[in-house]
Design a protein around this motif. Structure first.
Motif, PDB file in Angstrom:
ATOM      1  N   UNK A 154      21.482  29.428  11.374  1.00 34.10           N
ATOM      2  CA  UNK A 154      22.517  28.648  12.044  1.00 34.10           C
ATOM      3  C   UNK A 154      22.252  27.153  11.882  1.00 34.10           C
ATOM      4  N   UNK A 155      23.312  26.392  11.657  1.00 39.16           N
ATOM      5  CA  UNK A 155      23.161  24.944  11.620  1.00 39.16           C
ATOM      6  C   UNK A 155      22.804  24.415  13.004  1.00 39.16           C
ATOM      7  N   UNK A 156      23.352  25.000  14.050  1.00 40.08           N
ATOM      8  CA  UNK A 156      22.996  24.658  15.421  1.00 40.08           C
ATOM      9  C   UNK A 156      22.419  25.915  16.061  1.00 40.08           C
ATOM     10  N   UNK A 157      21.136  26.192  15.843  1.00 35.07           N
ATOM     11  CA  UNK A 157      20.563  27.474  16.245  1.00 35.07           C
ATOM     12  C   UNK A 157      20.468  27.638  17.754  1.00 35.07           C
ATOM     13  N   UNK A 158      20.449  28.883  18.165  1.00 36.03           N
ATOM     14  CA  UNK A 158      20.191  29.220  19.556  1.00 36.03           C
ATOM     15  C   UNK A 158      18.734  29.604  19.701  1.00 36.03           C
ATOM     16  N   UNK A 159      18.253  29.545  20.924  1.00 37.30           N
ATOM     17  CA  UNK A 159      16.904  30.005  21.215  1.00 37.30           C
ATOM     18  C   UNK A 159      16.977  31.067  22.302  1.00 37.30           C
ATOM     19  N   UNK A 160      16.114  32.072  22.198  1.00 34.18           N
ATOM     20  CA  UNK A 160      16.011  33.082  23.250  1.00 34.18           C
ATOM     21  C   UNK A 160      15.103  32.551  24.337  1.00 34.18           C
ATOM     22  N   UNK A 161      15.583  32.630  25.565  1.00 36.05           N
ATOM     23  CA  UNK A 161      14.818  32.140  26.707  1.00 36.05           C
ATOM     24  C   UNK A 161      14.874  33.197  27.808  1.00 36.05           C
ATOM     25  N   UNK A 182      20.255  30.190  24.567  1.00 39.07           N
ATOM     26  CA  UNK A 182      20.793  28.856  24.795  1.00 39.07           C
ATOM     27  C   UNK A 182      21.090  28.194  23.461  1.00 39.07           C
ATOM     28  N   UNK A 183      22.249  27.541  23.371  1.00 36.44           N
ATOM     29  CA  UNK A 183      22.617  26.759  22.198  1.00 36.44           C
ATOM     30  C   UNK A 183      23.391  25.538  22.638  1.00 36.44           C
ATOM     31  N   UNK A 184      23.684  24.612  21.729  1.00 35.12           N
ATOM     32  CA  UNK A 184      24.403  23.397  22.108  1.00 35.12           C
ATOM     33  C   UNK A 184      25.822  23.653  22.605  1.00 35.12           C
ATOM     34  N   UNK A 185      26.406  24.813  22.253  1.00 36.75           N
ATOM     35  CA  UNK A 185      27.803  25.063  22.585  1.00 36.75           C
ATOM     36  C   UNK A 185      27.998  26.159  23.633  1.00 36.75           C
ATOM     37  N   UNK A 186      26.918  26.827  24.042  1.00 37.17           N
ATOM     38  CA  UNK A 186      27.086  27.891  25.015  1.00 37.17           C
ATOM     39  C   UNK A 186      25.791  28.642  25.275  1.00 37.17           C
ATOM     40  N   UNK A 187      25.884  29.636  26.160  1.00 39.08           N
ATOM     41  CA  UNK A 187      24.722  30.421  26.559  1.00 39.08           C
ATOM     42  C   UNK A 187      25.110  31.891  26.682  1.00 39.08           C
ATOM     43  N   UNK A 252      17.501  22.106  22.961  1.00 35.35           N
ATOM     44  CA  UNK A 252      17.320  23.214  22.009  1.00 35.35           C
ATOM     45  C   UNK A 252      16.322  22.828  20.928  1.00 35.35           C
ATOM     46  N   UNK A 253      16.453  21.617  20.396  1.00 42.62           N
ATOM     47  CA  UNK A 253      15.553  21.154  19.333  1.00 42.62           C
ATOM     48  C   UNK A 253      14.108  21.093  19.826  1.00 42.62           C
ATOM     49  N   UNK A 254      13.910  20.628  21.061  1.00 39.84           N
ATOM     50  CA  UNK A 254      12.574  20.568  21.630  1.00 39.84           C
ATOM     51  C   UNK A 254      11.977  21.958  21.789  1.00 39.84           C
ATOM     52  N   UNK A 255      12.766  22.883  22.267  1.00 35.23           N
ATOM     53  CA  UNK A 255      12.277  24.245  22.475  1.00 35.23           C
ATOM     54  C   UNK A 255      11.895  24.915  21.158  1.00 35.23           C
TER      55      UNK A 255
END
Length: 260
Positions: A154-161, A182-187, A252-255
């Motif tokens: 993904x260009x704007x990846x999600x992370x599992x939390x 979690x991602x920049x556009x939704x959860x 997201x980028x930090x995580x």
């Protein structure tokens, strides 16, 4: 429009009033799929009848945020579903308008993508939509107390939390649950409640704080329940300011930089 040659690849039809946007989507999808494109009206109807698509991408020309949203493109979505309700549809637009989101959801859209859309975004949306058409699972998040990249394509990846989250609707009703991605556009969240309480199209405010203390100020974001998956509710963020979007993207980028 001439009927497209039908091969073994899944068939994707791109619809929209802007030729440049249609061609961009068509070119990005073409390496892996049988792709056709049409504008609207008779061309769209002919394409639906002759091309027999498995999936349709509908590019919606959305106005600026201070103008009244147009639903012209969503009439195409309605026509697609009237022609064959089993065809999956993905809406592509420039921003998240609540009116357009609700209409797209009501008319049966599978996914909602924001521009600019890159090849990887399209591939992921197409993969998941086609999997649902085949009756297959599109894959689930596997949360843990650590952080895991869900899909590095993904260009704007999600992370599992696995974070606590509170949801509140306009009537003041609250639910507590667990955010699992979690991602920049939704959860995506898990909430124990009956389906009627948080049904598709419900508007909620989400409040959460990353447990590591690196972002001590609670995040408070408005969202809409887009769909209900077996493993949780997919919630799309609404009306994110530029500051809030950058903060979410930074989170997201930090995580993603942290070890899983």
């Amino acid at each position: 429009m001439k009927a497209a040659a039908i091969g073994d690849k899944p068939r994707i039809l791109v619809l929209g009033s802007e030729a440049r946007a249609r061609e961009s989507l068509r070119v990005m999808l073409q390496p892996h799929y049988e792709v056709a494109a049409a504008e609207s009206g008779n061309a769209a109807r002919e394409a639906l009848s002759n091309f027999h698509p498995d999936l349709v991408f509908i590019d919606i020309k959305t106005p600026t945020l201070d103008e009244t949203p147009t639903l012209d493109g969503l009439e195409l979505l309605k026509e697609v579903k009237s022609h064959d309700s089993t065809i999956e549809a993905v809406v592509v637009a420039t921003h998240t308008s609540l009116e357009i989101l609700r209409k797209a959801l009501k008319e049966g859209a599978f996914e909602y993508l924001l521009k600019p859309v890159f090849r990887r975004d399209l591939d992921e949306a197409a993969r998941r939509a086609l999997a649902r058409r085949r009756g297959e699972s599109a894959g689930r998040e596997t949360p843990s107390r650590g952080v895991t990249r869900i899909d590095d394509r993904r260009r704007s990846p999600r992370v599992a939390v696995a974070w606590d989250v509170t949801l509140e609707n306009d009537h003041g009703s609250q639910w507590t649950g667990e955010m699992i991605s979690l991602g920049p556009f939704g959860v995506k969240v898990r909430v124990e409640t009956d389906e009627s309480s948080l049904s598709e199209g419900s508007i909620v405010r989400l409040q959460f704080s990353p447990p590591d203390g690196k972002f001590p100020t609670p995040m408070s974001v408005k969202g809409m329940v887009w769909r209900t998956d077996p493993d949780g509710l997919v919630i799309v963020f609404l009306d994110l300011s530029a500051h809030a979007f950058l903060r979410m993207k930074s989170l997201v980028k930090t995580l993603l930089k942290e070890p899983a």
